[in-house]
Design a protein around this motif. Structure first.
Motif, PDB file in Angstrom:
ATOM      1  N   ASP A  61      -8.618   4.981  -1.886  1.00 26.91           N
ATOM      2  CA  ASP A  61      -8.455   5.875  -3.230  1.00 26.91           C
ATOM      3  C   ASP A  61      -9.962   5.842  -3.843  1.00 26.91           C
ATOM      4  N   ARG A  98      -1.364   2.861  -8.944  1.00 26.74           N
ATOM      5  CA  ARG A  98      -0.763   2.586  -7.495  1.00 26.74           C
ATOM      6  C   ARG A  98       0.354   1.635  -7.587  1.00 26.74           C
ATOM      7  N   ARG A 122       4.556   1.825  -6.622  1.00 24.00           N
ATOM      8  CA  ARG A 122       5.123   0.693  -5.598  1.00 24.00           C
ATOM      9  C   ARG A 122       6.193   0.083  -6.213  1.00 24.00           C
ATOM     10  N   ARG A 168       3.734   6.593  -2.425  1.00 21.18           N
ATOM     11  CA  ARG A 168       2.023   6.122  -2.356  1.00 21.18           C
ATOM     12  C   ARG A 168       1.179   7.276  -2.076  1.00 21.18           C
ATOM     13  N   VAL A 173      -2.461   8.478  -1.154  1.00 19.59           N
ATOM     14  CA  VAL A 173      -3.761   8.209  -0.732  1.00 19.59           C
ATOM     15  C   VAL A 173      -4.645   9.236  -0.596  1.00 19.59           C
TER      16      VAL A 173
END
Length: 70
Positions: free
Chosen positions: A34, A57, A61, A67, A69
């Motif tokens: 990221d 992030r 989770r 998630r 990216v």
């Protein structure tokens, strides 16, 4: 629960333009997962924005969310 080591890097490729990058170690290499979409005016601003991205992030989770990216 699996943990992953992520490093927050602040880079200044051009004087006065700071970018945060989240990197994950992949074997002997580090790969970006990221990064800032644009420059920040100070190192501190880039660091705080990177910490916020790392927290988002972590929250995704923890809540079982997808998630992302970049």
């Amino acid at each position: 629960m699996e943990t992953e080591a992520i490093a927050l890097i602040v880079d200044e490729p051009i004087a006065g333009h700071f970018y945060w990058v989240l990197q994950k170690q992949d074997g002997n290499d580090c790969r970006p997962i990221d990064a800032a979409e644009g420059p920040m005016p100070t190192y501190g601003a880039a660091m705080m924005a990177g910490i916020a991205a790392l927290q988002r992030r972590n929250d995704a989770r923890g809540s079982g969310g997808a998630r992302t990216v970049h």
